[in-house]
Design a protein around this motif. Structure first.
Motif, mmCIF file in Angstrom:
data_model
loop_
_atom_site.group_PDB
_atom_site.id
_atom_site.type_symbol
_atom_site.label_atom_id
_atom_site.label_comp_id
_atom_site.label_asym_id
_atom_site.label_seq_id
_atom_site.Cartn_x
_atom_site.Cartn_y
_atom_site.Cartn_z
ATOM 1 N N ALA A 1 44.632 -61.138 -28.235
ATOM 2 C CA ALA A 1 43.596 -60.109 -28.260
ATOM 3 C C ALA A 1 44.203 -58.723 -28.069
ATOM 4 O O ALA A 1 43.790 -57.745 -28.720
ATOM 5 C CB ALA A 1 42.559 -60.385 -27.173
ATOM 6 N N THR B 1 44.131 -55.533 -30.573
ATOM 7 C CA THR B 1 43.592 -54.260 -30.106
ATOM 8 C C THR B 1 44.580 -53.122 -30.351
ATOM 9 O O THR B 1 44.205 -52.043 -30.828
ATOM 10 C CB THR B 1 43.260 -54.346 -28.604
ATOM 11 O OG1 THR B 1 42.313 -55.399 -28.389
ATOM 12 C CG2 THR B 1 42.686 -53.040 -28.093
ATOM 13 N N ALA C 1 39.850 -57.456 -31.372
ATOM 14 C CA ALA C 1 40.258 -58.217 -30.195
ATOM 15 C C ALA C 1 39.780 -59.663 -30.299
ATOM 16 O O ALA C 1 40.517 -60.604 -29.970
ATOM 17 C CB ALA C 1 39.715 -57.575 -28.926
ATOM 18 N N SER D 1 39.306 -55.876 -24.946
ATOM 19 C CA SER D 1 39.052 -54.655 -25.702
ATOM 20 C C SER D 1 38.652 -53.493 -24.805
ATOM 21 O O SER D 1 38.816 -52.329 -25.183
ATOM 22 C CB SER D 1 37.958 -54.896 -26.747
ATOM 23 O OG SER D 1 36.697 -55.036 -26.156
#
Length: 345
Positions: free
Chosen positions: A104, A108, A139, A265
């Motif tokens: 993730a 991002t 993400a 995120s």
């Protein structure tokens, strides 16, 4: 029969205690900060908006959204860790160790760096790219891809799963390093925020974006409790009991990816919450996933809010990254759990 009732009462008592702890941590978070506000005043501001302008602004616009974001992020990481440990049948599984958080984070950081490139090429995309959902979608995609890779490589083999997670972590952070090298000063500051972890950027628009995603993730994960209980016997045995193992795995992966993707995120990588919290809940309430999943969400939320209180007061007026605080809290607890398990063996 009485033994079952006793266990049920114990689980209920643990969940009520964790809920009370979470509420207490949340209220304490509203009290902590550069501007001291008495508990009675905080309550009156929340109840009817009483108090002067500075106090109302501090509570309603700064501390309350930050507290709510801490609750959402902590609940996401706690329940995500519990679900992954149940799915992989491995006590070391958590969103960070198995690569979900790093996947993730990579997505991002990619969105941060390439977003400017996309805006330069197509200025009409600027309003959409600047929105919170752009980062969250990236993400989620990164978390989902990492989780599916680990699930595919490590299904039924705990060692393979951990090795796959280590590999995904290493690859993700290597690519993040390349993106850092290619980033400008503004992007570098943003990337530093993601990699160290913080909920200092909380605001009501952030809450509005994150809360529905986290609630959806909880709605996906919590009903999987019975299936995860059956999975402790093994995939084949769970299948004989009528558990759709493949669908269960995909549901858990999707829920964890949603929760972790939304959390990363807005907060960056925050370690040890998803690893330690489920162990503490099992220690208090037993292995039933109905209690472990709900309890991990509550305890994770309380731990995150408490860690944030420490992060913004221990070196005031400066602020520590909350990921540093959770590491300092989580590492001794994790080592103690390992020592306790070895002593029990």
């Amino acid at each position: 029969m009485s033994h079952g009732c006793t266990r049920q009462r114990r689980r209920t008592a643990v969940l009520l205690l964790l809920a009370a702890t979470t509420l207490a941590a949340a209220f304490a978070s509203l009290l902590v900060g550069a501007l001291p506000i008495a508990p009675a005043k905080v309550w009156s501001i929340l109840a009817d908006g009483a108090g002067d302008l500075a106090e109302r602004t501090t509570i309603l616009d700064l501390r309350l959204p930050r507290t709510l974001l801490g609750l959402l992020v902590g609940a996401s990481l706690g329940v995500g860790g519990a679900a992954l440990q149940g799915l992989f049948r491995n006590p070391l599984a958590d969103p960070t160790l198995v690569g979900v958080s790093s996947g993730a984070a990579l997505a991002t950081v990619t969105a941060i760096v390439l977003g400017d490139v996309a805006v330069a090429a197509l200025p009409a995309l600027a309003p959409w790219i600047a929105g919170r959902w752009f980062i969250m979608l990236f993400a989620f995609g990164g978390a989902m891809a990492a989780a599916l890779c680990v699930l595919g490589l490590g299904r039924g083999m705990a060692t393979s799963m951990l090795l796959a997670g280590i590999g995904i972590n290493a690859l993700s952070m290597a690519v993040v390093g390349l993106l850092v090298f290619a980033s400008n000063d503004r992007q570098l500051r943003d990337i530093t925020f993601w990699t160290m972890g913080s909920i200092g950027g909380a605001g009501w628009p952030t809450i509005a974006a994150v809360a529905p995603v986290v609630l959806l993730a909880l709605l996906l994960i919590l009903p999987c409790a019975r299936g995860l209980d059956a999975l402790t016997l093994g995939e084949r045995e769970a299948g004989h009991l009528g558990v759709p193992v493949q669908r269960l795995g995909l549901t858990v992966v999707a829920g964890v990816a949603l929760a972790v993707g939304a959390s990363v995120s807005v907060s960056g990588i925050i370690g040890f919450v998803g690893l330690v919290v489920p162990h503490l809940v099992r220690l208090c309430a037993g292995p039933d996933h109905r209690t472990v999943l709900a309890g991990s969400a509550l305890l994770g939320a309380a731990l995150m809010v408490a860690a944030d209180c420490i992060a913004r007061t221990i070196v005031a007026p400066a602020e520590l990254p909350v990921g540093v605080v959770t590491a300092f809290i989580g590492t001794p607890v994790f080592l103690w759990l390992i020592r306790r398990k070895r002593s029990d063996a």
